[in-house]
Design an enzyme around this catalytic site. Structure first.
Site, PDB file in Angstrom:
ATOM      1  N   GLY A   1      -9.514  -8.698  -0.649  1.00  0.00           N
ATOM      2  CA  GLY A   1      -8.056  -8.812  -0.150  1.00  0.00           C
ATOM      3  C   GLY A   1      -7.586 -10.108  -0.107  1.00  0.00           C
TER       4      GLY A   1
ATOM      5  NE  ARG B   1      -4.183  -1.354   1.604  1.00  0.00           N
ATOM      6  CZ  ARG B   1      -5.319  -2.104   2.496  1.00  0.00           C
ATOM      7  NH1 ARG B   1      -4.822  -2.198   3.672  1.00  0.00           N
ATOM      8  NH2 ARG B   1      -6.387  -2.594   1.995  1.00  0.00           N
TER       9      ARG B   1
HETATM   10  P1  ADP Z   1     -12.119 -11.570  -0.422  1.00  0.00           P
HETATM   11  O1  ADP Z   1     -11.300 -10.951   0.872  1.00  0.00           O
HETATM   12  O2  ADP Z   1     -11.391 -11.826  -1.633  1.00  0.00           O
HETATM   13  O3  ADP Z   1     -13.412 -10.841  -0.576  1.00  0.00           O
HETATM   14  P2  ADP Z   1     -13.612 -13.533   1.156  1.00  0.00           P
HETATM   15  O4  ADP Z   1     -13.090 -12.495   2.485  1.00  0.00           O
HETATM   16  O5  ADP Z   1     -14.836 -13.317   0.884  1.00  0.00           O
HETATM   17  O6  ADP Z   1     -12.783 -12.978  -0.030  1.00  0.00           O
HETATM   18  O7  ADP Z   1     -13.202 -15.062   1.509  1.00  0.00           O
HETATM   19  C1  ADP Z   1     -11.930 -15.444   1.693  1.00  0.00           C
HETATM   20  C2  ADP Z   1     -11.975 -16.720   2.577  1.00  0.00           C
HETATM   21  O8  ADP Z   1     -12.931 -17.762   1.948  1.00  0.00           O
HETATM   22  C3  ADP Z   1     -10.532 -17.464   2.458  1.00  0.00           C
HETATM   23  O9  ADP Z   1     -10.227 -17.441   3.766  1.00  0.00           O
HETATM   24  C4  ADP Z   1     -10.963 -18.963   2.097  1.00  0.00           C
HETATM   25  O10 ADP Z   1     -10.330 -19.999   2.977  1.00  0.00           O
HETATM   26  C5  ADP Z   1     -12.514 -18.939   2.507  1.00  0.00           C
HETATM   27  N1  ADP Z   1     -13.080 -20.402   1.602  1.00  0.00           N
HETATM   28  C6  ADP Z   1     -13.137 -20.038   0.564  1.00  0.00           C
HETATM   29  N2  ADP Z   1     -13.638 -21.655  -0.040  1.00  0.00           N
HETATM   30  C7  ADP Z   1     -14.307 -21.982   1.355  1.00  0.00           C
HETATM   31  C8  ADP Z   1     -14.885 -23.014   1.761  1.00  0.00           C
HETATM   32  N3  ADP Z   1     -15.723 -24.014   1.006  1.00  0.00           N
HETATM   33  N4  ADP Z   1     -15.349 -23.107   3.027  1.00  0.00           N
HETATM   34  C9  ADP Z   1     -14.823 -22.485   3.820  1.00  0.00           C
HETATM   35  N5  ADP Z   1     -14.366 -21.432   3.604  1.00  0.00           N
HETATM   36  C10 ADP Z   1     -13.849 -21.145   2.392  1.00  0.00           C
HETATM   37 MG    MG Z   2     -11.636 -11.143   2.780  1.00  0.00          MG
END
Ligand code: ADP
Ligand code: MG
Length: 395
Positions: free
Chosen positions: A352, A34
């Site tokens: 993130g 950042r």
């Molecule tokens: P971003 O930060 O990219 O928006 P999110 O915060 O919504 O993404 O989600 C990220 C998390 O989702 C990761 O830590 C990942 O481990 C979790 N995740 C992905 N698939 C699954 C699943 N099938 N069951 C539980 N957690 C999951």
């Molecule tokens: Mg997230």
């Protein structure tokens, strides 16, 4: 939106609201991404002879002075990267800030202490926020908004200060906004959206708004099980948000009506426990055993998703396809990242954890058209919300 090219900055005091919210461990910066992203705007202003005053927040000190949230380590790193000395003020709008700003020559930089040490910064009370904004604005002649990661917050440094000073958007905000416009008003079709991550409830607003914009929506990650359940399948011990089933059914119905294609996985990696060393197998998406939980999309789904991205001209991806932090469940996320790259489309990664996944799985960030620095802000923009920090820069 005015940019810094439209501002007269030579010899003037320019307050830059940056996003310097870096991860710290024992007072050391573990990822300076950042800070690096903030350099172009600051460098341009310095080259044009401005006196630059940078302000930013770090973590959530909630209106109190908490030394562990001091921006002091950031001042050091910012100075190293800029190659100039950065004067650090150990308060935000007090004597130290005034002394630091008073001593600035043309082409010099000061960094103010963590904005969130001041309760006025995040206050919901307009008068309290306004009073703090007055003090912050009094330090400068001109305001540049460049903290994209904070533009969805109605905070003094984001929303109220630009009302008080001539203002413009910095490079980072200008770039993010032009990318987001390519995902909303100026989309090249076909437009595919890949959504994953842990909770469907976090992403409902985005799905809702994109249902009217995308041609195709691919769903993976933890949220997929609420979709599979809504279609009448059993999902075992997988992540499930029962209270969202009706909403998801409604989305599936609307998609059918409007011709938006929902692509769901055909297979799933199902494990006996939420652990890297748990027993796990690939099972059909409609046959998840009652005692297992889905932790990734399966290999056939990885191929299917890549194939459904192949013809797209625009792809937006938010949310990992599985628990990529554990290697046995990283394949789906890897397949989708590769699918984005191979599509040759205009590709944007937001969120993130998604950005972290791209790095952790060893992809070259430059292989994507854009990786957004502000997860929450991008998502709120895509939900169709008005973002206070962008609104303030518009007028
Ligand atoms: P971003 O930060 O990219 O928006 P999110 O915060 O919504 O993404 O989600 C990220 C998390 O989702 C990761 O830590 C990942 O481990 C979790 N995740 C992905 N698939 C699954 C699943 N099938 N069951 C539980 N957690 C999951
Ligand atoms: Mg997230």
């Amino acid at each position: 939106m005015r940019t810094i090219d439209d501002l007269d900055v030579a010899g003037r005091k320019v307050l830059v609201r940056a996003d310097l919210n870096v991860p710290l461990q024992d007072g050391r910066i573990t990822d300076d991404g950042r800070i690096r992203a903030s350099l172009p705007t600051i460098e341009t202003l310095l080259a044009r002879g401005a006196k630059v005053i940078v302000c930013a927040h770090l973590g959530r000190p909630k209106g109190e002075v908490r030394p562990e949230f001091s921006l002091a380590p950031v001042a050091g790193r910012l100075g190293e990267l800029l190659g100039v000395r950065v004067v650090f003020a150990d308060d935000v709008v007090g004597a130290s800030a005034h002394a630091a700003v008073g001593g600035l020559g043309d082409g010099d930089v000061a960094l103010l202490e963590n904005l969130r040490f001041e309760p006025g910064e995040t206050s919901k009370d307009d008068a309290e926020r306004g009073a703090f904004a007055d003090r912050l604005a009094a330090l400068a002649d001109v305001y540049v908004g460049d903290g994209f990661g904070a533009v969805h917050r109605k905070h003094a440094s984001v929303y109220d200060v630009p009302e008080r000073l001539p203002h413009a958007a910095g490079d980072l905000i200008a770039t993010e906004v032009s990318v987001l416009e390519k995902l909303t008003e100026r989309v090249e079709r076909p437009y595919a959206v890949v959504l994953g991550g842990s909770k469907v409830s976090d992403k409902l607003g985005v799905i809702d708004n994109l249902l009217g914009k995308a041609d195709r929506i691919l769903i993976g990650g933890g949220m997929v099980f609420t979709f599979l359940k809504a279609q009448g399948h059993e999902v075992g011990k997988s992540l499930l948000e029962e209270d969202q089933l009706d909403t998801v059914r409604e989305y599936l119905r609307r998609a059918e009506e409007t011709g938006v294609e929902f692509v769901l996985p055909v297979d799933v990696v199902a494990a006996t426990a939420f652990a890297a060393d748990a027993d796990h197998d690939v099972v059909a998406a409609d046959a998840i055993p009652a005692d297992r939980l889905g932790l990734d999309i399966g290999p056939e789904s990885g191929k299917l998703f890549a194939a459904r991205l192949a013809g797209a001209k625009t792809v937006f991806w938010n949310g990992p396809m599985g628990v990529f932090e554990m290697e046995p469940y990283a394949h789906g996320t890897r397949a989708v990242a590769q699918g984005l790259i191979d599509s040759g489309a205009f590709t944007v990664v937001g969120g993130g954890d998604s950005a972290a996944a791209v790095r952790q799985l060893g992809f070259d960030e430059a292989a994507f058209s854009h990786i957004s620095t502000g997860g929450g802000a991008s998502l709120e923009y895509l939900e169709g919300k008005t973002l206070p920090g962008l609104q303030a820069l518009e007028d």
